[in-house]
Design an enzyme around this catalytic site. Structure first.
Site, PDB file in Angstrom:
ATOM      1  CE  LYS A  74       9.058 -15.065  12.598  1.00 13.28           C
ATOM      2  NZ  LYS A  74       9.653 -13.949  13.387  1.00 13.28           N
ATOM      3  NE  ARG A  82      -1.404  -1.546   3.547  1.00 19.14           N
ATOM      4  CZ  ARG A  82      -1.607  -1.650   4.855  1.00 19.14           C
ATOM      5  NH1 ARG A  82      -2.837  -1.705   5.318  1.00 19.14           N
ATOM      6  NH2 ARG A  82      -0.599  -1.697   5.681  1.00 19.14           N
TER       7      ARG A  82
HETATM    8  P1  NAP Z   1       6.374  -4.563   8.838  1.00 21.00           P
HETATM    9  O1  NAP Z   1       7.529  -3.820   8.267  1.00 21.00           O
HETATM   10  O2  NAP Z   1       5.619  -3.933   9.960  1.00 21.00           O
HETATM   11  O3  NAP Z   1       5.299  -4.950   7.739  1.00 21.00           O
HETATM   12  C1  NAP Z   1       5.583  -5.319   6.419  1.00 21.00           C
HETATM   13  C2  NAP Z   1       4.639  -4.626   5.461  1.00 21.00           C
HETATM   14  O4  NAP Z   1       3.392  -5.293   5.434  1.00 21.00           O
HETATM   15  C3  NAP Z   1       4.296  -3.216   5.858  1.00 21.00           C
HETATM   16  O5  NAP Z   1       5.293  -2.303   5.492  1.00 21.00           O
HETATM   17  C4  NAP Z   1       2.992  -2.971   5.132  1.00 21.00           C
HETATM   18  O6  NAP Z   1       3.270  -2.454   3.839  1.00 21.00           O
HETATM   19  C5  NAP Z   1       2.386  -4.359   5.019  1.00 21.00           C
HETATM   20  N1  NAP Z   1       1.253  -4.482   5.939  1.00 21.00           N
HETATM   21  C6  NAP Z   1       1.246  -4.278   7.276  1.00 21.00           C
HETATM   22  N2  NAP Z   1       0.015  -4.478   7.775  1.00 21.00           N
HETATM   23  C7  NAP Z   1      -0.772  -4.793   6.730  1.00 21.00           C
HETATM   24  C8  NAP Z   1      -2.145  -5.089   6.587  1.00 21.00           C
HETATM   25  N3  NAP Z   1      -2.971  -5.106   7.658  1.00 21.00           N
HETATM   26  N4  NAP Z   1      -2.617  -5.375   5.353  1.00 21.00           N
HETATM   27  C9  NAP Z   1      -1.807  -5.360   4.290  1.00 21.00           C
HETATM   28  N5  NAP Z   1      -0.503  -5.061   4.342  1.00 21.00           N
HETATM   29  C10 NAP Z   1       0.007  -4.800   5.559  1.00 21.00           C
HETATM   30  O7  NAP Z   1       6.800  -6.004   9.333  1.00 21.00           O
HETATM   31  P2  NAP Z   1       8.156  -6.823   9.103  1.00 21.00           P
HETATM   32  O8  NAP Z   1       9.093  -6.562  10.209  1.00 21.00           O
HETATM   33  O9  NAP Z   1       8.636  -6.648   7.704  1.00 21.00           O
HETATM   34  O10 NAP Z   1       7.595  -8.293   9.347  1.00 21.00           O
HETATM   35  C11 NAP Z   1       6.753  -8.941   8.402  1.00 21.00           C
HETATM   36  C12 NAP Z   1       6.818 -10.435   8.659  1.00 21.00           C
HETATM   37  O11 NAP Z   1       8.195 -10.849   8.563  1.00 21.00           O
HETATM   38  C13 NAP Z   1       6.350 -10.832  10.062  1.00 21.00           C
HETATM   39  O12 NAP Z   1       5.624 -12.040  10.000  1.00 21.00           O
HETATM   40  C14 NAP Z   1       7.650 -11.030  10.840  1.00 21.00           C
HETATM   41  O13 NAP Z   1       7.523 -11.996  11.870  1.00 21.00           O
HETATM   42  C15 NAP Z   1       8.578 -11.527   9.743  1.00 21.00           C
HETATM   43  N6  NAP Z   1      10.005 -11.242  10.021  1.00 21.00           N
HETATM   44  C16 NAP Z   1      10.409 -10.006  10.461  1.00 21.00           C
HETATM   45  C17 NAP Z   1      11.748  -9.780  10.781  1.00 21.00           C
HETATM   46  C18 NAP Z   1      12.240  -8.443  11.281  1.00 21.00           C
HETATM   47  O14 NAP Z   1      13.411  -8.358  11.718  1.00 21.00           O
HETATM   48  N7  NAP Z   1      11.464  -7.389  11.254  1.00 21.00           N
HETATM   49  C19 NAP Z   1      12.676 -10.818  10.631  1.00 21.00           C
HETATM   50  C20 NAP Z   1      12.250 -12.031  10.116  1.00 21.00           C
HETATM   51  C21 NAP Z   1      10.905 -12.236   9.830  1.00 21.00           C
HETATM   52  P3  NAP Z   1       2.315  -1.348   3.155  1.00 21.00           P
HETATM   53  O15 NAP Z   1       1.895  -0.410   4.237  1.00 21.00           O
HETATM   54  O16 NAP Z   1       3.181  -0.724   2.113  1.00 21.00           O
HETATM   55  O17 NAP Z   1       1.174  -2.145   2.601  1.00 21.00           O
END
Ligand code: NAP
Length: 307
Positions: free
Chosen positions: A87, A34
């Site tokens: 994950k 988004r």
């Molecule tokens: P994030 O940055 O908060 O979210 C990723 C993207 O998902 C957001 O930028 C947003 O993009 C989209 N999003 C968020 N809520 C949404 C919704 N309700 N509907 C549709 N799109 C949505 O999270 P992240 O840290 O990347 O983590 C994402 C996944 O990767 C999680 O399951 C986490 O456990 C896993 N992970 C994270 C890490 C880490 O270090 N952060 C490491 C390994 C795995 P838009 O706003 O552009 O749509």
């Protein structure tokens, strides 16, 4: 193969984009988000539109938080796409079982990735533990949520797992390296009074040979993170640190060098193999232990959490 990356946030930018760009197997052909995008890559903000317009893209990698992920995975599978899931693979076990059944019915590949299982020293830890008698195992997984997940409110909303978001990484390693199956017997979960998920947890597990197995998780570790598994066996002590990146046996560091380097390059290599042979890799064991902790865990209310 052409691949689309969905949910351009922290992990997509930090890990998925570089892993795809460096891989001989993949071309990043579209993003769907988004707000986020990747320079030079066609960007969509509507998933249905991307699926309809880009029949050339056969594979979709979903990097959204767990709660919104099911709807995206379902739409991708129903249009015949192979799907790779960050994950945890879903918000609930039932969702994940439903996705697997759907993937089988549509004859597409589905991969529940566990990036920590791909850490450098996990295979060496697994082979060292094989055939030894475990006496005691402790997991200590402590990090500062403000440093590692800044402003990510979804992690403290229902389905976001709280401290089990990193804790499930420990469980993904544990379920890979232990020769015997364990199951949770009790837990104490600390919920901030203003949040829906725990900020700390203590868990105990049953081991078939009677070894003491426990796990401590903390999201308020002020300093350097601790991501450590320590195993005492009849033939010595193994310490797996740095989230699987460093292995020490009786104080001596393991210096074996793995082949392909990096957790995410290995995940994408595995996805390429799965798509090539039409396979499904949907091991839900780490998530089962988390669900058990929420089922059996004793709840303690602690101070409110604010960023
Ligand atoms: P994030 O940055 O908060 O979210 C990723 C993207 O998902 C957001 O930028 C947003 O993009 C989209 N999003 C968020 N809520 C949404 C919704 N309700 N509907 C549709 N799109 C949505 O999270 P992240 O840290 O990347 O983590 C994402 C996944 O990767 C999680 O399951 C986490 O456990 C896993 N992970 C994270 C890490 C880490 O270090 N952060 C490491 C390994 C795995 P838009 O706003 O552009 O749509």
């Amino acid at each position: 193969m052409e691949i689309a990356l969905v949910g351009i946030g922290k992990i997509a930018i930090d890990q998925h984009v570089p892993a795809i760009k460096d891989s001989p197997d993949w071309d990043l052909s579209a993003t769907v988000s988004r707000h986020g995008s990747v320079e030079g890559v066609p960007a969509y903000d509507d998933f249905a539109q991307m699926l309809a317009e880009r029949s050339d893209i056969r594979v979709v990698s979903l990097c959204l938080p767990p709660v919104p992920r099911f709807t995206y995975a379902e739409a991708a599978i129903r249009t015949g796409r192979h799907v790779m899931l960050e994950k945890p693979p879903g918000a609930t076990l039932s969702e994940c079982h439903a996705l697997e059944a759907m993937a089988r019915a549509h004859r597409v590949s589905l991969y529940a990735t566990w990036h920590s299982r791909q850490a450098d020293k996990v295979p060496a830890a697994k082979s060292w533990l094989a055939g030894k008698t475990l006496r005691r195992l402790t997991v200590s997984w402590r990090e500062n949520v403000r440093q590692w997940h800044p402003g990510q409110d979804w992690i403290f909303e229902a389905g976001g797992l709280g401290v089990f978001d990193p804790g499930i990484n420990a469980l993904s390693i544990l379920t890979e390296i232990l020769p015997d199956p364990i199951h949770l017997t009790g837990a104490e979960l600390s919920f901030p009074e203003n949040r829906d998920t725990p900020i700390a947890a203590e868990c105990r597990f049953h081991h078939p040979a009677g070894a003491e197995v426990s796990m401590a998780l903390d999201f308020l570790e002020p300093g350097e993170p601790t991501w450590t598994i320590r195993a005492e066996t009849d033939q010595g002590v193994m310490v797996l640190e740095n989230g699987g990146g460093k292995l020490t046996i009786d104080g001596r560091a393991d210096d074996s060098v793995p082949g392909l380097s990096g957790e995410y390059p290995r995940l994408y290599a595995q996805m390429a193999r799965l798509v090539a042979k039409g396979g499904i890799d949907m091991d839900l064991a780490p998530m089962r232990h988390v669900a058990d902790a929420f089922t059996l865990g004793h709840r303690v209310t602690v101070a409110p959490f604010d960023w």
